[in-house]
Design an enzyme around this catalytic site. Structure first.
Site, mmCIF file in Angstrom:
data_model
loop_
_atom_site.group_PDB
_atom_site.id
_atom_site.type_symbol
_atom_site.label_atom_id
_atom_site.label_comp_id
_atom_site.label_asym_id
_atom_site.label_seq_id
_atom_site.Cartn_x
_atom_site.Cartn_y
_atom_site.Cartn_z
ATOM 1 N NE ARG A 1 50.815 24.789 -35.752
ATOM 2 C CZ ARG A 1 49.577 25.047 -35.342
ATOM 3 N NH1 ARG A 1 48.554 24.467 -35.944
ATOM 4 N NH2 ARG A 1 49.363 25.859 -34.338
ATOM 5 C CD GLU B 1 33.362 37.885 -34.853
ATOM 6 O OE1 GLU B 1 33.090 36.774 -34.330
ATOM 7 O OE2 GLU B 1 34.472 38.412 -34.771
ATOM 8 N NE ARG C 1 46.123 37.894 -33.115
ATOM 9 C CZ ARG C 1 45.819 37.676 -31.841
ATOM 10 N NH1 ARG C 1 46.571 38.206 -30.908
ATOM 11 N NH2 ARG C 1 44.772 36.977 -31.504
ATOM 12 N NE ARG D 1 35.549 35.547 -35.266
ATOM 13 C CZ ARG D 1 36.528 35.573 -34.364
ATOM 14 N NH1 ARG D 1 37.538 34.751 -34.459
ATOM 15 N NH2 ARG D 1 36.499 36.444 -33.366
ATOM 16 C CG ASP E 1 45.322 36.408 -27.101
ATOM 17 O OD1 ASP E 1 44.333 36.785 -27.758
ATOM 18 O OD2 ASP E 1 46.313 35.853 -27.612
ATOM 19 C CE1 TYR F 1 42.861 40.948 -30.857
ATOM 20 C CE2 TYR F 1 44.494 39.723 -29.615
ATOM 21 C CZ TYR F 1 43.326 39.765 -30.331
ATOM 22 O OH TYR F 1 42.614 38.614 -30.513
ATOM 23 N NE ARG G 1 37.311 47.390 -38.215
ATOM 24 C CZ ARG G 1 36.701 47.917 -39.274
ATOM 25 N NH1 ARG G 1 36.768 49.228 -39.520
ATOM 26 N NH2 ARG G 1 36.010 47.146 -40.097
HETATM 27 N N1 UDP Z 1 43.126 36.530 -40.467
HETATM 28 C C1 UDP Z 1 42.855 36.357 -41.809
HETATM 29 N N2 UDP Z 1 42.106 35.287 -42.189
HETATM 30 C C2 UDP Z 1 41.596 34.403 -41.304
HETATM 31 C C3 UDP Z 1 41.878 34.587 -39.926
HETATM 32 C C4 UDP Z 1 42.641 35.670 -39.538
HETATM 33 O O1 UDP Z 1 43.264 37.144 -42.639
HETATM 34 O O2 UDP Z 1 40.898 33.469 -41.723
HETATM 35 C C5 UDP Z 1 43.943 37.712 -40.071
HETATM 36 C C6 UDP Z 1 43.052 38.901 -39.724
HETATM 37 O O3 UDP Z 1 43.675 40.085 -40.174
HETATM 38 C C7 UDP Z 1 43.019 38.838 -38.212
HETATM 39 C C8 UDP Z 1 44.420 38.339 -37.868
HETATM 40 O O4 UDP Z 1 44.730 37.425 -38.943
HETATM 41 O O5 UDP Z 1 42.777 40.105 -37.651
HETATM 42 C C9 UDP Z 1 44.526 37.654 -36.524
HETATM 43 O O6 UDP Z 1 43.634 36.570 -36.489
HETATM 44 P P1 UDP Z 1 43.037 35.970 -35.130
HETATM 45 O O7 UDP Z 1 42.288 34.732 -35.478
HETATM 46 O O8 UDP Z 1 44.119 35.908 -34.127
HETATM 47 O O9 UDP Z 1 42.001 37.113 -34.746
HETATM 48 P P2 UDP Z 1 40.911 37.180 -33.579
HETATM 49 O O10 UDP Z 1 40.387 35.790 -33.319
HETATM 50 O O11 UDP Z 1 41.604 37.810 -32.434
HETATM 51 O O12 UDP Z 1 39.874 38.058 -34.192
#
Ligand code: UDP
Length: 383
Positions: free
Chosen positions: A176, A299, A172, A278, A349, A347, A248
């Site tokens: 870059r 969170e 996901r 986060r 979006d 999952y 989860r």
């Molecule tokens: N992830 C990570 N570090 C980060 C952000 C994301 O390891 O700083 C991993 C984590 O396993 C997460 C996945 O990448 O579940 C997908 O991230 P995304 O930001 O898409 O998750 P969401 O916002 O849906 O929780």
């Protein structure tokens, strides 16, 4: 015209309700909660007046023009680009991994081509066909970046070591070799001016739609309707006969402060020893508004218990085996279609949810017109 029941007033249910009501069907929507919009629910905080994403941050993005045009009917979408920061070992970096992240992390001034060559060098080339999250990360960003940004965060988010998780979760996130720090690669991105709950309320505001909040829908009630669209948890529909599918859930520590707490909508905390994943500061999701006070969410992720709100389907091997059994049970149901994140245990979006719901409504209307049976699933939950 048919009498239709829709279980769940999130995006799946609301889009289907809106489409079928416009086509002349009588639609009754049920939701166990006291509000519509499911986990996208937004409401103003009485103390700070900030629009709160009650179940955590939701940022609308899509590359699908049909979906983008569709949502514009229900609210004005304000310009918003998600730019995420990440804290690791007391320093702030930019996410997703981009040229700023690479240069800051390694203390370099690489050009795009130099960074690409460097990353190819530090990636673990012995991994040719990455299967797990860890292999995928080690292959494409190497050990140091993996351990900094992905290992601890992922363990906190999923409660599992990245070697136990599928590579698809990491896919996901892009890497870059330029300074583009837009978290999403989608063509369109924005925030609804009045929040997501306003959008869903407008979708449900039709003379052919009746909404019952704080009302559970029993499986036995299905017989009273020509068709049921069920967006609740597929295992709950069958009374958890095959056991509970793993999810989860999230807990939010809410704090209110004066001024600006962190200067950004989302900052990830990647060290495993920091208990939360986060912090989101909700007024920054609405940069066109002015607020003197601020509200933040710290969170925390954990395994979803029976009384908790499900968020992320875990979908490991054990869950998929159970899901296979539920799919078999579901296929024997008459006049019922399982939709959305919980109904199909995937999952999703928001934009995918809306796209799928539009497709479901279209297929249903076509089936009715052709005298055909609407299938139990419009997408394969196991796919
Ligand atoms: N992830 C990570 N570090 C980060 C952000 C994301 O390891 O700083 C991993 C984590 O396993 C997460 C996945 O990448 O579940 C997908 O991230 P995304 O930001 O898409 O998750 P969401 O916002 O849906 O929780």
């Amino acid at each position: 015209m048919m009498s239709i029941a829709i279980v769940g007033a999130g995006f799946s249910g609301a889009v289907i309700a809106n489409e079928l009501a416009k086509a002349g069907h009588q639609v009754t929507v049920f939701d166990g909660r006291a509000h519509v919009a499911g986990n996208c629910h937004t409401e103003r905080d009485a103390q700070t007046d900030v629009m709160v994403h009650v179940y955590g941050p939701h940022i609308f993005h899509t590359s699908n023009e049909r979906v983008w045009n569709y949502v514009q009917h229900f609210d004005e979408f304000m310009p918003f680009v998600n730019r995420v920061k990440a804290v690791y070992n007391g320093r702030v970096y930019s996410l997703p991994i981009n040229l700023m992240t690479i240069n800051a992390f390694f203390g370099k001034t690489f050009s795009p081509a130099e960074a690409a060559a460097f990353m190819a060098e530090i990636g673990d080339k012995s991994i040719t066909d990455p299967q797990t999250f860890e292999e995928q990360a080690m292959r494409f960003v190497g050990k140091d970046l993996y351990e900094a940004f992905f290992k601890g965060y992922t363990q906190k988010q999923w409660g599992l070591h990245p070697s136990e998780l599928p590579a698809s979760i990491l896919k996901r996130l892009p890497v870059r070799f330029n300074y583009d720090d837009n978290y999403y690669a989608s063509k369109f991105q924005g925030m609804p001016k009045h929040g997501y709950t306003y959008i869903v309320e407008r979708m449900l505001d039709h003379p052919n739609i009746t909404v019952h909040l704080s009302t559970l829908f029993e499986r036995a009630q299905a017989a009273e309707y020509g068709h049921v669209f069920y967006s609740g948890p597929v295992d709950a529909w069958f009374g958890y006969a095959e056991g509970r599918l793993g999810y989860r859930t999230l807990d939010f520590e809410v704090e209110r402060h004066a001024g600006d707490y962190q200067g950004n909508p989302v900052i990830n905390y990647c060290n495993q020893e920091v208990p939360f994943t986060r912090i989101s500061e909700h007024k920054h999701f609405a940069p066109w508004e002015q607020h003197e006070q601020t509200l933040i969410y710290k969170e925390h992720s954990r395994l979803c218990g029976e009384a908790d709100t499900p968020y992320y389907p875990i979908r490991l091997v054990k869950d998929k085996a159970q899901l296979t059994q539920y799919v078999e049970l579901a296929k024997a149901e008459k006049n019922t279609t399982f939709v959305g994140r919980l109904g199909t245990y995937r999952y999703l979006d928001m934009h995918v949810t809306i796209e799928e719901a539009l497709n479901v409504a279209e297929r249903f209307l076509a089936s009715v017109a052709a005298g055909q049976v609407m299938p139990t699933f419009n997408v394969d939950p196991l796919g």
